[in-house]
Design an enzyme around this catalytic site. Structure first.
Site, PDB file in Angstrom:
ATOM      1  N   CYS A  50      18.635   6.930  45.542  1.00 59.11           N
ATOM      2  CA  CYS A  50      19.731   6.616  46.471  1.00 59.11           C
ATOM      3  C   CYS A  50      20.173   5.174  46.281  1.00 59.11           C
ATOM      4  CB  CYS A  50      19.280   6.840  47.920  1.00 59.11           C
ATOM      5  SG  CYS A  50      20.485   6.254  49.141  1.00 59.11           S
ATOM      6  N   CYS A  53      19.466   2.957  49.614  1.00 52.72           N
ATOM      7  CA  CYS A  53      18.138   2.725  50.191  1.00 52.72           C
ATOM      8  C   CYS A  53      17.674   1.289  49.916  1.00 52.72           C
ATOM      9  CB  CYS A  53      17.132   3.725  49.629  1.00 52.72           C
ATOM     10  SG  CYS A  53      17.125   5.338  50.464  1.00 52.72           S
ATOM     11  N   HIS A 114      16.744   6.859  55.126  1.00 54.39           N
ATOM     12  CA  HIS A 114      17.684   7.750  54.450  1.00 54.39           C
ATOM     13  C   HIS A 114      17.933   9.037  55.241  1.00 54.39           C
ATOM     14  CE1 HIS A 114      19.625   9.324  50.716  1.00 54.39           C
ATOM     15  NE2 HIS A 114      19.185  10.485  51.159  1.00 54.39           N
ATOM     16  N   ASN A 152      32.720   8.412  57.404  1.00 49.77           N
ATOM     17  CA  ASN A 152      32.832   9.782  56.921  1.00 49.77           C
ATOM     18  C   ASN A 152      31.420  10.351  56.845  1.00 49.77           C
ATOM     19  OD1 ASN A 152      35.644   9.694  56.524  1.00 49.77           O
ATOM     20  ND2 ASN A 152      35.392   8.775  54.517  1.00 49.77           N
ATOM     21  N   SER A 160      30.254  10.539  49.586  1.00 51.00           N
ATOM     22  CA  SER A 160      29.537  10.648  48.311  1.00 51.00           C
ATOM     23  C   SER A 160      28.089  10.178  48.414  1.00 51.00           C
ATOM     24  CB  SER A 160      30.258   9.829  47.231  1.00 51.00           C
ATOM     25  OG  SER A 160      30.341   8.466  47.610  1.00 51.00           O
ATOM     26  N   HIS A 163      23.102   8.778  52.547  1.00 58.70           N
ATOM     27  CA  HIS A 163      22.440   7.748  53.347  1.00 58.70           C
ATOM     28  C   HIS A 163      23.380   7.337  54.485  1.00 58.70           C
ATOM     29  CE1 HIS A 163      19.210   4.556  53.394  1.00 58.70           C
ATOM     30  NE2 HIS A 163      20.059   4.122  54.319  1.00 58.70           N
ATOM     31  N   HIS A 165      25.811   5.685  56.685  1.00 58.95           N
ATOM     32  CA  HIS A 165      26.602   4.467  56.518  1.00 58.95           C
ATOM     33  C   HIS A 165      28.036   4.710  56.937  1.00 58.95           C
ATOM     34  CE1 HIS A 165      27.932   6.588  52.900  1.00 58.95           C
ATOM     35  NE2 HIS A 165      28.921   5.709  52.805  1.00 58.95           N
ATOM     36  N   GLN A 167      32.178   2.503  56.764  1.00 54.05           N
ATOM     37  CA  GLN A 167      32.939   1.557  55.948  1.00 54.05           C
ATOM     38  C   GLN A 167      33.870   0.734  56.830  1.00 54.05           C
ATOM     39  OE1 GLN A 167      34.471   2.959  52.056  1.00 54.05           O
ATOM     40  NE2 GLN A 167      33.752   4.990  52.654  1.00 54.05           N
TER      41      GLN A 167
END
Length: 346
Positions: A50, A53, A114, A152, A160, A163, A165, A167
């Site tokens: 990942c 990570c 994760h 997203n 994509s 993990h 997250h 933006q």
């Protein structure tokens, strides 16, 4: 006319001016559409492959530090370039209209774990995410006219990286949808001398018909004009124009609301519920913000189960949004599933 019509009708989105066609009787039709496999596989807290990570190497060769809380870095594949980038266009044309833009894109990793997502995190961990949103927004707004904080979640939403997250895209122009929201809120304020979304939040709180989550400071509803089946709108119950206007107590109560809302999403079909969510507030160049109210949109695609999605096709692409499930029924379904995550039940 009743505010909750039973037959076929249209509802107006007061934030954008768009209309939504509501056809409740279509929920009785048999379903023979596409289904997909549900992902139920448990993943470990750390993945060697990942890119997000702690300690791992990203695609551009950068190494993540051994972070223990939220971690923010500049996107390795930014959709926006800085002001020193080569101009993408020049000149004027009546048919091919373009303009130069600049900005920066940031990645906000919610947790070093994760396997986590917002509904699986503690309120304290979510509060750190909220605080990161606020601090990044405060820094970027001094340079850019618009700062878009969003997440997203899930492959179906184009994510994509599994993990957890989100933006942040900051740029020197105000995007089209926000411009429309600004105009609609200005028009409402000029007519009623009060903020549209604060009036709306108070009206929804009194009604309760579309309320999914509510505490002293925040309310999440399936909006009266929702286009997506389980779309929600998260609103403060106090006048707040931008993310960095939130005092610390409201950041903590927001974490509580986010936790409960996303848990209810997961509980609905007992899956990691995909969505796109993002924050809208007053554009940074505005000095007069009395008409603006901070809010977050959640746009989830799931319709009937963890494997059946709503697609905006045909009539929706060519005419206007259409839904079968009423917003009131969607809110009731989200309320009924409980606020304890399904994975934690006995």
């Amino acid at each position: 006319m009743s505010t909750h019509p039973a037959g076929v009708h249209r509802r107006k989105n007061l934030l954008t001016g768009d209309w939504v066609l509501v056809s409740p009787h279509r929920n009785n039709r048999p379903w023979k559409g596409a289904t997909e496999a549900t992902q139920t596989k448990e993943v470990s807290a750390y993945q060697t492959d990942c890119a997000l990570c702690p300690g791992n190497t990203r695609a551009n060769g950068e190494h993540n530090p051994p972070y223990r809380e939220t971690f923010v870095f500049t996107n390795d594949f930014s959709a926006l370039s800085g002001p020193d980038a080569t101009p993408a266009c020049d000149g004027d044309d009546a048919l091919w209209v373009s303009e130069e833009v600049s900005g920066e894109c940031r990645v906000v990793i919610f947790s070093p774990d994760h396997s986590q997502s917002l509904p699986r995190m503690t309120e304290a961990e979510i509060a750190r995410v909220v605080n990161t949103w606020v601090s990044e927004f405060k820094r970027l707004k001094t340079t850019y006219r618009w700062v878009q904080v969003f997440e997203n979640k899930g492959e179906v939403m184009g994510c994509s990286q599994p993990h957890p997250h989100g933006q942040i895209w900051a740029h020197d122009f105000v995007p089209s949808l926000v411009t429309r929201e600004d105009e609609c809120q200005v028009n409402y304020h000029q007519r009623h001398h009060s903020p549209l979304l604060l009036d709306y939040a108070m009206r929804e709180s009194r009604s309760g018909a579309r309320t999914v989550v509510e505490n002293d400071d925040w309310i999440a509803v399936v909006p009266y004009w929702a286009a997506w089946p389980f779309e929600t709108l998260l609103l403060p119950k106090h006048l707040i124009a931008r993310l960095d206007d939130m005092p610390e107590p409201l950041q903590h109560s927001l974490a509580s609301a986010l936790k409960e809302l996303t848990v209810r999403y997961d509980n609905l079909f007992q899956c990691s519920f995909p969505y796109s969510m993002g924050w809208h507030g007053a554009p940074n160049h505005l000095s007069e913000t009395a008409h603006w109210q901070l809010h977050a949109h959640f746009f989830p695609p799931l319709l009937r189960s963890a494997t059946i999605k709503k697609h905006m096709v045909g009539y929706e692409m060519l005419a206007e949004a259409q839904r079968d499930l009423t917003p009131e029924a969607a809110a009731s379904a989200l309320r009924d599933v409980g606020a304890v995550h399904y994975s934690e039940r006995g």
